[in-house]
Structure formats: structure tokens, C-alpha cells
Write a protein that holds these residues in place. Structure first.
Motif, PDB file in Angstrom:
ATOM      1  N   TYR A 273     -26.820  47.139 -21.543  1.00 17.35           N
ATOM      2  CA  TYR A 273     -25.421  46.703 -21.491  1.00 17.35           C
ATOM      3  C   TYR A 273     -24.987  46.131 -22.834  1.00 17.35           C
ATOM      4  CZ  TYR A 273     -25.774  47.235 -16.435  1.00 17.35           C
ATOM      5  OH  TYR A 273     -25.958  47.746 -15.168  1.00 17.35           O
ATOM      6  N   SER A 274     -25.904  45.409 -23.477  1.00 16.44           N
ATOM      7  CA  SER A 274     -25.608  44.841 -24.790  1.00 16.44           C
ATOM      8  C   SER A 274     -25.327  45.944 -25.802  1.00 16.44           C
ATOM      9  CB  SER A 274     -26.773  43.979 -25.256  1.00 16.44           C
ATOM     10  OG  SER A 274     -26.543  43.470 -26.552  1.00 16.44           O
ATOM     11  N   MET A 275     -26.191  46.958 -25.826  1.00 13.42           N
ATOM     12  CA  MET A 275     -26.038  48.037 -26.798  1.00 13.42           C
ATOM     13  C   MET A 275     -24.821  48.907 -26.496  1.00 13.42           C
ATOM     14  SD  MET A 275     -28.430  47.206 -28.776  1.00 13.42           S
ATOM     15  CE  MET A 275     -28.217  48.537 -29.946  1.00 13.42           C
ATOM     16  N   LEU A 276     -24.525  49.124 -25.223  1.00 15.22           N
ATOM     17  CA  LEU A 276     -23.324  49.886 -24.870  1.00 15.22           C
ATOM     18  C   LEU A 276     -22.071  49.136 -25.307  1.00 15.22           C
ATOM     19  CD1 LEU A 276     -24.420  51.233 -21.391  1.00 15.22           C
ATOM     20  CD2 LEU A 276     -23.562  52.648 -23.270  1.00 15.22           C
ATOM     21  N   GLY A 277     -22.070  47.820 -25.130  1.00 13.66           N
ATOM     22  CA  GLY A 277     -20.950  47.024 -25.605  1.00 13.66           C
ATOM     23  C   GLY A 277     -20.772  47.179 -27.099  1.00 13.66           C
ATOM     24  N   GLU A 278     -21.882  47.140 -27.842  1.00 12.93           N
ATOM     25  CA  GLU A 278     -21.817  47.298 -29.293  1.00 12.93           C
ATOM     26  C   GLU A 278     -21.284  48.682 -29.672  1.00 12.93           C
ATOM     27  OE1 GLU A 278     -24.892  47.549 -33.091  1.00 12.93           O
ATOM     28  OE2 GLU A 278     -25.463  46.357 -31.339  1.00 12.93           O
ATOM     29  N   ALA A 279     -21.744  49.704 -28.954  1.00 12.97           N
ATOM     30  CA  ALA A 279     -21.305  51.075 -29.255  1.00 12.97           C
ATOM     31  C   ALA A 279     -19.790  51.214 -29.094  1.00 12.97           C
ATOM     32  CB  ALA A 279     -22.027  52.065 -28.350  1.00 12.97           C
ATOM     33  N   TYR A 280     -19.275  50.745 -27.995  1.00 12.27           N
ATOM     34  CA  TYR A 280     -17.837  50.880 -27.747  1.00 12.27           C
ATOM     35  C   TYR A 280     -17.019  49.957 -28.646  1.00 12.27           C
ATOM     36  CZ  TYR A 280     -18.528  53.982 -23.796  1.00 12.27           C
ATOM     37  OH  TYR A 280     -18.844  55.074 -23.012  1.00 12.27           O
ATOM     38  N   TYR A 281     -17.564  48.791 -28.970  1.00 16.40           N
ATOM     39  CA  TYR A 281     -16.881  47.890 -29.904  1.00 16.40           C
ATOM     40  C   TYR A 281     -16.721  48.562 -31.261  1.00 16.40           C
ATOM     41  CZ  TYR A 281     -15.904  43.695 -32.686  1.00 16.40           C
ATOM     42  OH  TYR A 281     -15.342  42.780 -33.538  1.00 16.40           O
ATOM     43  N   ASN A 282     -17.792  49.194 -31.735  1.00 13.36           N
ATOM     44  CA  ASN A 282     -17.746  49.866 -33.033  1.00 13.36           C
ATOM     45  C   ASN A 282     -16.783  51.049 -33.039  1.00 13.36           C
ATOM     46  OD1 ASN A 282     -19.606  48.066 -34.072  1.00 13.36           O
ATOM     47  ND2 ASN A 282     -21.369  49.388 -33.712  1.00 13.36           N
ATOM     48  N   MET A 283     -16.513  51.591 -31.869  1.00 15.64           N
ATOM     49  CA  MET A 283     -15.554  52.692 -31.749  1.00 15.64           C
ATOM     50  C   MET A 283     -14.116  52.181 -31.616  1.00 15.64           C
ATOM     51  SD  MET A 283     -17.725  55.037 -29.050  1.00 15.64           S
ATOM     52  CE  MET A 283     -16.470  56.325 -28.895  1.00 15.64           C
ATOM     53  N   GLY A 284     -13.968  50.855 -31.531  1.00 16.01           N
ATOM     54  CA  GLY A 284     -12.636  50.283 -31.347  1.00 16.01           C
ATOM     55  C   GLY A 284     -12.179  50.286 -29.903  1.00 16.01           C
ATOM     56  N   LYS A 285     -13.081  50.610 -28.984  1.00 12.51           N
ATOM     57  CA  LYS A 285     -12.744  50.618 -27.550  1.00 12.51           C
ATOM     58  C   LYS A 285     -13.144  49.272 -26.951  1.00 12.51           C
ATOM     59  CE  LYS A 285     -13.190  55.633 -27.148  1.00 12.51           C
ATOM     60  NZ  LYS A 285     -13.827  56.772 -26.441  1.00 12.51           N
ATOM     61  N   TYR A 286     -12.335  48.275 -27.263  1.00 10.33           N
ATOM     62  CA  TYR A 286     -12.697  46.896 -26.953  1.00 10.33           C
ATOM     63  C   TYR A 286     -12.723  46.604 -25.452  1.00 10.33           C
ATOM     64  CZ  TYR A 286     -11.654  46.608 -31.919  1.00 10.33           C
ATOM     65  OH  TYR A 286     -11.635  46.843 -33.258  1.00 10.33           O
ATOM     66  N   GLU A 287     -11.809  47.218 -24.697  1.00 12.80           N
ATOM     67  CA  GLU A 287     -11.798  46.976 -23.255  1.00 12.80           C
ATOM     68  C   GLU A 287     -13.099  47.437 -22.609  1.00 12.80           C
ATOM     69  OE1 GLU A 287      -9.415  48.474 -24.921  1.00 12.80           O
ATOM     70  OE2 GLU A 287      -7.482  47.476 -24.513  1.00 12.80           O
ATOM     71  N   THR A 288     -13.589  48.592 -23.044  1.00 17.40           N
ATOM     72  CA  THR A 288     -14.843  49.098 -22.487  1.00 17.40           C
ATOM     73  C   THR A 288     -16.015  48.229 -22.934  1.00 17.40           C
ATOM     74  OG1 THR A 288     -13.917  51.334 -22.613  1.00 17.40           O
ATOM     75  CG2 THR A 288     -16.278  51.147 -22.198  1.00 17.40           C
ATOM     76  N   ALA A 289     -15.994  47.805 -24.190  1.00 12.55           N
ATOM     77  CA  ALA A 289     -17.040  46.892 -24.673  1.00 12.55           C
ATOM     78  C   ALA A 289     -17.060  45.625 -23.830  1.00 12.55           C
ATOM     79  CB  ALA A 289     -16.796  46.551 -26.142  1.00 12.55           C
ATOM     80  N   ILE A 290     -15.890  45.123 -23.516  1.00 13.13           N
ATOM     81  CA  ILE A 290     -15.783  43.908 -22.695  1.00 13.13           C
ATOM     82  C   ILE A 290     -16.447  44.108 -21.341  1.00 13.13           C
ATOM     83  CG2 ILE A 290     -14.116  42.530 -21.371  1.00 13.13           C
ATOM     84  CD1 ILE A 290     -12.276  42.742 -23.886  1.00 13.13           C
ATOM     85  N   GLU A 291     -16.239  45.251 -20.723  1.00 14.28           N
ATOM     86  CA  GLU A 291     -16.822  45.527 -19.408  1.00 14.28           C
ATOM     87  C   GLU A 291     -18.342  45.412 -19.454  1.00 14.28           C
ATOM     88  OE1 GLU A 291     -15.558  49.274 -17.877  1.00 14.28           O
ATOM     89  OE2 GLU A 291     -13.417  48.867 -18.211  1.00 14.28           O
ATOM     90  N   TYR A 292     -18.937  46.010 -20.477  1.00 18.04           N
ATOM     91  CA  TYR A 292     -20.396  45.985 -20.567  1.00 18.04           C
ATOM     92  C   TYR A 292     -20.915  44.596 -20.923  1.00 18.04           C
ATOM     93  CZ  TYR A 292     -20.681  51.036 -20.068  1.00 18.04           C
ATOM     94  OH  TYR A 292     -20.625  52.311 -19.567  1.00 18.04           O
ATOM     95  N   TRP A 293     -20.250  43.898 -21.818  1.00 19.13           N
ATOM     96  CA  TRP A 293     -20.721  42.563 -22.190  1.00 19.13           C
ATOM     97  C   TRP A 293     -20.525  41.553 -21.065  1.00 19.13           C
ATOM     98  CZ3 TRP A 293     -18.339  43.122 -27.718  1.00 19.13           C
ATOM     99  CH2 TRP A 293     -19.281  43.731 -28.552  1.00 19.13           C
ATOM    100  N   GLU A 294     -19.470  41.716 -20.283  1.00 18.29           N
ATOM    101  CA  GLU A 294     -19.293  40.843 -19.116  1.00 18.29           C
ATOM    102  C   GLU A 294     -20.447  41.050 -18.139  1.00 18.29           C
ATOM    103  OE1 GLU A 294     -17.377  38.433 -18.488  1.00 18.29           O
ATOM    104  OE2 GLU A 294     -15.374  38.689 -19.368  1.00 18.29           O
ATOM    105  N   LYS A 295     -20.822  42.310 -17.970  1.00 15.93           N
ATOM    106  CA  LYS A 295     -21.954  42.603 -17.078  1.00 15.93           C
ATOM    107  C   LYS A 295     -23.237  41.998 -17.636  1.00 15.93           C
ATOM    108  CE  LYS A 295     -24.033  44.800 -13.667  1.00 15.93           C
ATOM    109  NZ  LYS A 295     -23.831  44.409 -12.253  1.00 15.93           N
TER     110      LYS A 295
END
Length: 359
Positions: A169-191
């Protein structure tokens, strides 16, 4: 060569030791967690190897244990060549576990040999297609290489297998954050922080993602939650002060700045630079000098903090001392000094920077 071993007064046996013999011990440890019995089940089809395994097992029973001292380091290409020579494939090894392969992949990754690490992980997923950590590590390596889409594929597979695998979940959050998809990053980091509330760094990344989408209230909420267990975190106090100020709550911002200034920075090493910056902006130069000099004198790994002293010395007119610090940093840690340009720009005038040799 032939080695003859005397086992008591009644019997002896001989065993041929060759370049392949240590590989059998490697396979025992790497694939079977040290269990000869499970290894023999997979090697029954190759009589000459099966006999050697029985002899090695006998040596352990009657003479000495066989461990990594006789084969380290493990060279993965040699292992693969051995298996191919005797016709073994990952699918044919029915009693193997993937744990040892995973650990070996980590060793190679830590030595910056990512390609070999990935080869090992591919082997591991063929041995056990439901071994989630292998998919997580493979995805993490792809993310480091910039293959974001590939990383997401493997990381998602890891949590399909094991929904409790926090690191994915941490790495998926980082992946989406780096893509600028912050809402999706938030979902994974919240989890992630739901599953593992002690993952400190994620709170700050999550707060930053909320800030990126303009939800400052949620960013505050995340960091206030973090402070429930880390009340005196300098970084959290600093970030919260800034957020409250942006929200128009100046009283709360000042309250948190005051709390920050009272924290003992030696109890929060990660926040020393921020603590010093706040005090320097308030003109508390001597306090910063005394504190940072004390930290450096008692911790040889804190030498980089001398850049803080350079600013404090410059502000108190001790230009020779400031220049000496800058000269030492240029010689010992130039790129660290270069990376702190913004720190100096924020706290020193152009004239001060020139006098102490920063520009």
C-alpha cells in the motif's frame, strides 16, 4: 577429490567432494529452510545427487553442521546452472518454499544488483505463485527503475494475494503520487496507516497529498492524528503551524510554533534542522549555537548539522567561524551543502552569504 570420514570404530564411508557439493547445501538452505527430508523428496529422480544428499545428512548427524560458512556468498547464476544441468525447473520442485529466495533477492537488491534480484523473484513466483512478498519486492524494484505501470501491476497482485501486506500500500501510494494522481495515492496511504498506524513517514506524505488537492482540513486532521502518539514531533508541529496559518488560524499557528520552540531537539533528531530554522528566524542565535555545538560534540554522525552553525555564526558576526564551517563542508560534503541552497537563501542576506563563502 575423495574424503574418507571415520565414524566411530565400526564403520567408515567415503564421499566424493566436488564443486557442486556446496550447491546442495545452498539448495537445502535456500529452498528447503534447512530440511534435508523435503529436499530428498524433490531429488529422488537423480540418484547421484540423492546419494550425495544422504551423505551430507550423515555428516551433519555424526560430525558437524553444514551452514553458510562453507558456501557464502551465494552466486545465483551458479544455482541456476546447476538446476538446468540436472533438468530441474521451478515447477518441478514440489517441496520448495520461497522464503529463502525472497531473502536472497533482498541481498542482491541491497547490493544494487536489481536485475539479478528480479530474476530470483521471478523464480520465486514460479515456485509459489501466491507468495505475495515476491510480487511486492518486484514491484518496488520496478518503481525504483521508473516503470510505474509495471510496478502497479505487481504491487496490486501482491495485495490481491495478501490484503494485509502494508508495504505494498505504501509503494502504490508512492507510485500514484509520482504520477500526480493524488486522490488515488490518498486511498492507498489511508489504508496503510489503518493497517499500520506506526508508519510515521506515511502520515506526512498523506498530509502532503491532501494539501496538493487543496484539502488543508484533512491534512491537519492527518497530522493531528499522528501527534496523538508523537506529541513533540518537531516536523509535525512545523507542518501544522504552516497549515493553520494557511487556513487563517493565526492563533493556532503561533501556538504550535511556540510548542516547537520548547521541544528538546536532541529527542527528535529528524527535526533538528527545522527547530533551528524557527529559532534562527526568531533571532535566537546563541541558543542555536549552544544546542547544535553540543549535539555535534556528542554525535560524530551529526557533523552535517554544522551548516546550521554557519548561519548562526554569520548572524552573530563570527564570519571567520562561519567561513571555516563552509570550507569544511565544501571539502567533505559538497553536494549536501549544494542541496541546502534554499536554507541559506531563506536565512542569510546576499552580503552574509558572500562573507562566509557560500557564494
Amino acid at each position: 577429490m575423495i574424503i574418507r570420514l571415520i565414524l566411530g570404530s565400526k564403520s567408515d564411508f567415503s564421499m566424493e567432494i566436488n564443486d557442486e557439493t556446496p550447491i546442495l547445501v545452498i539448495l537445502r538452505d535456500l529452498f528447503y529452510s534447512g530440511d534435508w527430508r523435503n529436499m530428498k523428496r524433490d531429488f529422488e529422480s537423480v540418484p547421484e545427487l540423492y546419494k550425495q544428499i544422504e551423505m551430507l545428512e550423515e555428516i551433519e548427524k555424526k560430525i558437524t553442521s553444514l551452514n553458510e560458512m562453507i558456501y557464502e556468498p551465494i552466486v545465483w547464476t551458479e544455482v541456476v546452472e546447476f538446476l538446468e544441468k540436472y533438468g530441474f525447473t521451478p515447477e518441478s520442485l514440489m517441496n520448495v518454499t520461497a522464503d529463502g529466495l525472497y531473502e536472497l533477492a533482498i541481498e542482491y537488491a541491497d547490493k544494487n544488483q536489481a536485475d539479478t534480484a528480479k530474476d530470483i523473484l521471478k523464480f520465486a513466483t514460479k515456485v509459489d505463485k501466491n507468495y505475495a512478498p515476491a510480487y511486492e519486492l518486484y514491484g518496488s524494484l520496478l518503481l525504483e527503475e521508473g516503470d510505474v505501470e509495471g510496478a502497479i501491476k505487481y504491487l496490486n497482485r501482491s495485495i490481491e494475494i495478501d490484503p494485509w501486506l502494508v508495504q505494498s500500500y505504501s509503494m502504490l501510494g508512492e507510485a500514484y503520487y509520482n504520477m500526480g494522481k493524488y486522490e488515488t495515492a490518498i486511498e492507498y496511504w489511508e489504508k496503510e496507516i489503518t493497517l499500520s498506524p506506526s508508519d510515521t513517514f506515511t502520515y506526512f506524505m498523506l498530509a502532503d497529498a491532501y494539501t496538493k488537492i487543496g484539502d488543508l482540513g484533512k491534512a491537519v486532521e492527518v497530522l493531528e492524528k499522528f501527534r496523538l502518539n508523537s506529541e513533540n514531533s518537531i516536523i509535525a508541529l512545523y507542518e501544522l503551524a504552516g497549515l493553520y496559518r494557511r487556513l487563517g488560524n493565526e492563533a493556532k499557528a503561533k501556538e504550535y510554533e511556540s510548542l516547537l520552540m520548547e521541544v528538546d531537539p536532541q529527542k527528535d533528531p529528524n527535526g533538528i534542522e527545522i527547530w533551528a530554522k524557527v529559532h534562527l528566524k526568531k533571532g535566537n542565535y546563541e541558543k542555536v549555537i549552544n544546542t547544535v555545538e553540543s549535539i555535534i560534540s556528542t554525535n560524530s554522525e551529526a557533523k552535517h548539522l554544522s551548516l546550521i552553525l554557519a548561519v548562526a555564526y554569520a548572524k552573530t558576526g563570527k564570519m571567520d567561524m562561519a567561513r571555516q564551517v563552509i570550507d569544511e563542508l565544501k571539502e567533505d560534503n559538497f553536494w549536501y551543502l549544494y542541496g541546502k541552497k534554499e536554507f541559506f537563501d531563506e536565512l542569510l542576506t546576499q552580503s552574509e552569504k558572500e562573507k562566509c563563502g557560500i557564494v
